[in-house]
Design an enzyme around this catalytic site. Structure first.
Site, PDB file in Angstrom:
ATOM      1  CG  ASP A  60      -2.145   0.952   1.093  1.00 34.29           C
ATOM      2  OD1 ASP A  60      -2.906   0.637   0.325  1.00 34.29           O
ATOM      3  OD2 ASP A  60      -1.916   1.990   1.838  1.00 34.29           O
ATOM      4  CD  GLU A  97      -2.354   2.308  -3.316  1.00 33.99           C
ATOM      5  OE1 GLU A  97      -3.651   2.657  -3.384  1.00 33.99           O
ATOM      6  OE2 GLU A  97      -1.817   2.211  -2.023  1.00 33.99           O
TER       7      GLU A  97
END
Length: 400
Positions: A60, A97
């Protein structure tokens, strides 16, 4: 490690009253490229792989891992490099990401030909084309053919592009076609949280409605998005619930709720629309898995794709068709794909099929279930196919 050794484990600016640097949106950012912190992260990942048999990781806000102790970008971050070259970790799925609160690295994330990326450009361009925005056709074509502008570098492959229309953050697929604006009032932040750049279209009514025509358009648009996701070169990523039109009632930042707002709403057996979308999605997935042209090891070359288009420069053109050729002679046959984001029907003159074959309809998102997907293709179509407004078709060249 907060309170034990902040300066080592977190990015800090000691000249500020609030010393922790916040590039994650969570109030602090790990100092990932410090040697001690880096080793802790790598040891933890290896433990998960060797002891728990985890086969991959999605990181993330991975751009946070590409900064030095003061938050400055690093061209070759040690953590990302060492993971890519690690004898255990380089063999599992590594997905970034590729952005954080201050950096956007889609197509430029340090990768060593190992790291894959969430392709945020795919999400935005596909959303904009299918909702009918002007001037997006060229970008749509690029995204559907593997995003070579971003990933055809060094030894990267099409599968390094993780294509997605929706994610755990943001609108669900149902809400993408049901709301023009976010509705995050339940989050207690005055509707100021969550993204405002959703590229969504409510199909004529904001939110819940009993209007049959609006609902028909919404479900057709959901089928269009599913078709685009699964007919694109690259690795498709889907959110659980989109295949049955789960809603979060227009809230695009619902992670903090444990209520009906965030729960999985399983469809009733008598809910024909949601059950039909589930069937459609399942069938398109099966087709994708069987189609060699959609599972390419390498980016398509000039002989692999024919673009049936001579109007690239017209920003008002919202129709695009192309053929994927079975250049490796697998026996599967060519596949013709067309998307019409206009509000009117487009008569598409089909290319001549290969010798001994005929075009048969597999997908027409404008047709009611179960005709929206015909397993194996129908008996055949005419030389000109009327592609309905806001719809997509997929044809396969079957042996006569």
């Amino acid at each position: 490690m907060r309170g034990i050794d902040n300066v080592t484990y977190y990015m800090v600016d000691t000249s500020q009253f609030v010393q922790l640097i916040n590039l994650s949106g969570c109030g602090n950012t790990i100092n990932a490229n410090h040697p001690i912190v880096k080793q802790l992260i790598i040891d933890s990942l290896v433990l998960f792989v060797e002891e728990y048999h985890i086969d991959g990781f999605r990181f993330d806000l991975a751009s946070c891992l590409c900064r030095d102790s003061k938050g400055h970008p690093l061209p070759a971050p040690a953590l990302i490099r060492d993971i890519a070259k690690h004898p255990v970790l380089r063999k599992v799925h590594l997905i970034a990401e590729p952005w954080d609160l201050g950096m956007y690295q889609v197509g430029s994330f340090p990768n060593w030909d190992v790291w894959a990326e969430w392709n945020g450009r795919y999400r935005d361009d596909i959303r904009r084309f299918i909702k009918g925005d002007a001037g997006v056709k060229g970008a749509f074509a690029t995204r559907m053919s593997g995003s070579a502008d971003l990933y055809h570098k060094n030894n990267r492959r099409p599968f390094h592009s993780v294509n997605f229309v929706t994610a755990h953050d943001g609108f669900s697929l149902h809400d993408l076609v049901s709301y023009n604006h976010k509705h995050n009032e339940a989050n207690g932040e005055g509707n100021n949280d969550g993204s405002n750049d959703n590229f969504s279209w409510n199909c004529g009514v904001e939110g819940d409605t009993g209007d049959g025509a609006v609902l028909a358009m919404r479900y057709k648009q959901m089928r269009n998005y599913m078709t685009a996701l699964l007919m694109a070169v690259g690795t498709p990523m889907m959110v659980m619930g989109d295949e049955v039109a789960v809603t979060h009632y227009g809230n695009n930042n619902w992670y903090g709720h444990d209520t009906d707002l965030s729960h999985m709403h399983w469809p009733d057996a008598k809910d024909d629309r949601r059950q039909s979308l589930l069937r459609f999605t399942s069938e398109v997935i099966k087709f994708r898995k069987s189609c060699p042209m959609l599972n390419r090891e390498h980016f398509p070359g000039s002989g692999d794709v024919s673009w049936h288009e001579d109007n690239w420069g017209n920003p008002d053109s919202r129709f695009l068709a192309w053929t994927l050729h079975d250049t490796q002679n697998t026996g599967f046959g060519d596949v013709y794909i067309a998307f019409n984001a206009h509000g009117f029907e487009v008569p598409a003159a089909l290319p001549k099929p290969p010798a001994g074959r005929k075009w048969c309809r597999l997908v027409d998102t404008n047709l009611p279930a179960p005709k929206d997907f015909t397993p194996g293709g129908n008996a055949g179509v005419e030389a000109t196919y009327g592609v309905a407004p806001h719809s997509a078709i997929v044809l396969m060249a079957k042996q006569t």
